[in-house]
Enzyme design. Structure first.
Site, PDB file in Angstrom:
ATOM      1  N   HIS A 113      -1.121  -0.237  -9.773  1.00 42.54           N
ATOM      2  CA  HIS A 113      -1.719  -1.164  -8.797  1.00 42.54           C
ATOM      3  C   HIS A 113      -2.322  -2.401  -9.485  1.00 42.54           C
ATOM      4  O   HIS A 113      -3.540  -2.605  -9.459  1.00 42.54           O
ATOM      5  CB  HIS A 113      -2.787  -0.440  -7.954  1.00 42.54           C
ATOM      6  CG  HIS A 113      -3.051  -1.117  -6.634  1.00 42.54           C
ATOM      7  ND1 HIS A 113      -3.477  -0.428  -5.529  1.00 42.54           N
ATOM      8  CD2 HIS A 113      -2.963  -2.410  -6.258  1.00 42.54           C
ATOM      9  CE1 HIS A 113      -3.642  -1.278  -4.518  1.00 42.54           C
ATOM     10  NE2 HIS A 113      -3.335  -2.496  -4.948  1.00 42.54           N
ATOM     11  N   GLU A 143      -4.059   7.218  -5.143  1.00 36.74           N
ATOM     12  CA  GLU A 143      -4.260   6.501  -6.403  1.00 36.74           C
ATOM     13  C   GLU A 143      -5.553   6.950  -7.061  1.00 36.74           C
ATOM     14  O   GLU A 143      -6.560   7.080  -6.369  1.00 36.74           O
ATOM     15  CB  GLU A 143      -4.301   4.994  -6.143  1.00 36.74           C
ATOM     16  CG  GLU A 143      -2.969   4.475  -5.617  1.00 36.74           C
ATOM     17  CD  GLU A 143      -2.928   2.978  -5.373  1.00 36.74           C
ATOM     18  OE1 GLU A 143      -3.881   2.281  -5.731  1.00 36.74           O
ATOM     19  OE2 GLU A 143      -1.931   2.509  -4.824  1.00 36.74           O
ATOM     20  N   ARG A 171       0.848  -1.185   0.000  1.00 33.03           N
ATOM     21  CA  ARG A 171       0.000   0.000   0.000  1.00 33.03           C
ATOM     22  C   ARG A 171       0.883   1.234   0.000  1.00 33.03           C
ATOM     23  O   ARG A 171       1.892   1.277   0.729  1.00 33.03           O
ATOM     24  CB  ARG A 171      -0.901   0.029   1.242  1.00 33.03           C
ATOM     25  CG  ARG A 171      -2.068  -0.938   1.213  1.00 33.03           C
ATOM     26  CD  ARG A 171      -3.105  -0.582   0.150  1.00 33.03           C
ATOM     27  NE  ARG A 171      -4.236  -1.489   0.139  1.00 33.03           N
ATOM     28  CZ  ARG A 171      -4.303  -2.624  -0.579  1.00 33.03           C
ATOM     29  NH1 ARG A 171      -3.290  -2.980  -1.335  1.00 33.03           N
ATOM     30  NH2 ARG A 171      -5.391  -3.384  -0.537  1.00 33.03           N
TER      31      ARG A 171
HETATM   32  C1  GLV Z   1      -4.694  -5.400  -3.739  1.00 40.07           C
HETATM   33  O1  GLV Z   1      -3.944  -4.507  -3.498  1.00 40.07           O
HETATM   34  C2  GLV Z   1      -5.277  -6.237  -2.740  1.00 40.07           C
HETATM   35  O2  GLV Z   1      -5.236  -5.892  -1.552  1.00 40.07           O
HETATM   36  O3  GLV Z   1      -5.829  -7.278  -3.119  1.00 40.07           O
END
Ligand code: GLV
Ligand code: GLV
Length: 329
Positions: free
Chosen positions: A287, A268, A239
């Site tokens: 991401h 983001e 994160r």
């Molecule tokens: C993606 O970042 C997730 O937490 O699955």
């Protein structure tokens, strides 16, 4: 009798959602690439017995309060820092995530990002496409070796272990830091447990896979980057807020570390004018850790099953707030 209402905050695969439609009144936000506006979600949750949510939605106290009939929130992610789990537990709402099904896929991407950053794959491909490749030359796009180097994994959950497995295949020396020791990984992968301080000082590749919690917020700050080797490569696939991005930018510009590969950001989507994106030694991805067709479909399937199980009075397969179960009995 009126069927329970299930609201899905993004357009998911029709085929997967169709099984829910047999039993429930299902409505999906109609767009795949734009999030549902907060106002719309606040309205929908008033009618909803179940929500399937993305990590772009903030499932906070206000929203949970508005969901008078809400029984379950199934988040299409393994992380759930977008959800106020404590508030949900207080209200007797089950929170579910999608662990396991995405472990190998996310580990693949994490290792791909590590390799792309070390071997300057993105830059190199650009040189060819732009017609800038003039001749073979000894130091053209020379990067950093991966094999036989030291990888330091911060956050040794399932994904961390799967990354370590890949690292073992590259004959890497494996260090890890985690809240608890992982004897299995130590035995089977030769991973060595060390303190955060020791890890960041010794590793050539520092790979961040720790969940975002109040304890890990800005864990990678200026002090941490300064302690790393000047040749260190920092990879973040967990994160964004675990990193102080301003500190990372400064560390990269001032040569405190060599490069960074980032799949996640403090905000983001990251703005195209963000200073980090102007740096040649930064590889940035939107991401996409778990983004393969197979895995995203498995994640959707798991969300659908979790919702169906809770609404049928059963325990979900992957419950986040274990206290919910205790309240139920
Ligand atoms: C993606 O970042 C997730 O937490 O699955
Ligand atoms: C590179 O292609 C080499 O032959 O060394």
């Amino acid at each position: 009798m009126k069927k329970p209402y299930v609201f899905i905050t993004r357009k998911l695969s029709e085929q997967i959602v169709s099984s829910l439609k047999e039993k429930y009144d299902v409505n999906m936000w109609e767009h795949e690439s734009t999030p549902v506006p907060r106002e719309t979600l606040l309205n929908e949750v008033k009618k909803a017995t179940a929500l399937i949510t993305m990590l772009s939605e903030k499932i906070d106290e206000e929203l949970l309060e508005a969901g008078r009939n809400l029984q379950v929130v199934a988040n299409l992610a393994v992380g759930y820092d977008n959800i106020d789990v404590q508030a949900a537990t207080k209200k007797g709402i089950a929170i579910c995530n999608t662990p396991d099904v995405l472990t190998d896929t996310t580990a693949d991407l994490t290792f791909a990002l590590l390799m792309a950053t070390a071997r300057r794959i993105i830059e190199a491909a650009e040189v060819v496409k732009k017609g800038e490749w003039k001749s073979w030359s000894p130091f053209l796009l020379a990067g950093h070796d991966i094999h036989h180097k030291t990888i330091g994994i911060v956050g040794m959950g399932s994904i961390g272990e799967a990354v370590a497995k890949r690292a073992k295949g590259f004959d890497m020396n494996i260090l890890y830091h985690n809240r608890s020791r992982k004897p299995e990984a130590e035995k089977s992968l030769g991973a060595k447990y060390c303190s955060f301080e020791d890890l960041i000082q010794q590793a050539d590749f520092i790979v961040c896979l720790t969940p975002l919690t109040p304890d890990t917020k800005k864990l990678f700050n200026r002090e941490a980057f300064n302690k790393m080797k000047k040749s260190a490569i920092f990879i973040n696939a967990s994160r964004g807020p675990v990193v102080d991005e301003k500190a990372l930018y400064e560390a990269l510009v001032e040569g405190e570390i060599a490069a960074a590969g980032l799949d996640v950001f403090e905000t983001e989507p990251i703005g195209a004018d963000h200073p980090l994106l102007s740096l040649q030694n930064v590889v940035a991805l939107p991401h996409i850790g778990s983004a393969t067709r197979e895995t995203r479909e498995a994640m959707m399937q798991l969300c659908v099953e979790n919702v169906d199980r809770v609404l049928s009075g059963k325990s979900p397969k992957t419950l986040v707030n274990k206290a919910w179960e205790k309240q139920k009995v």
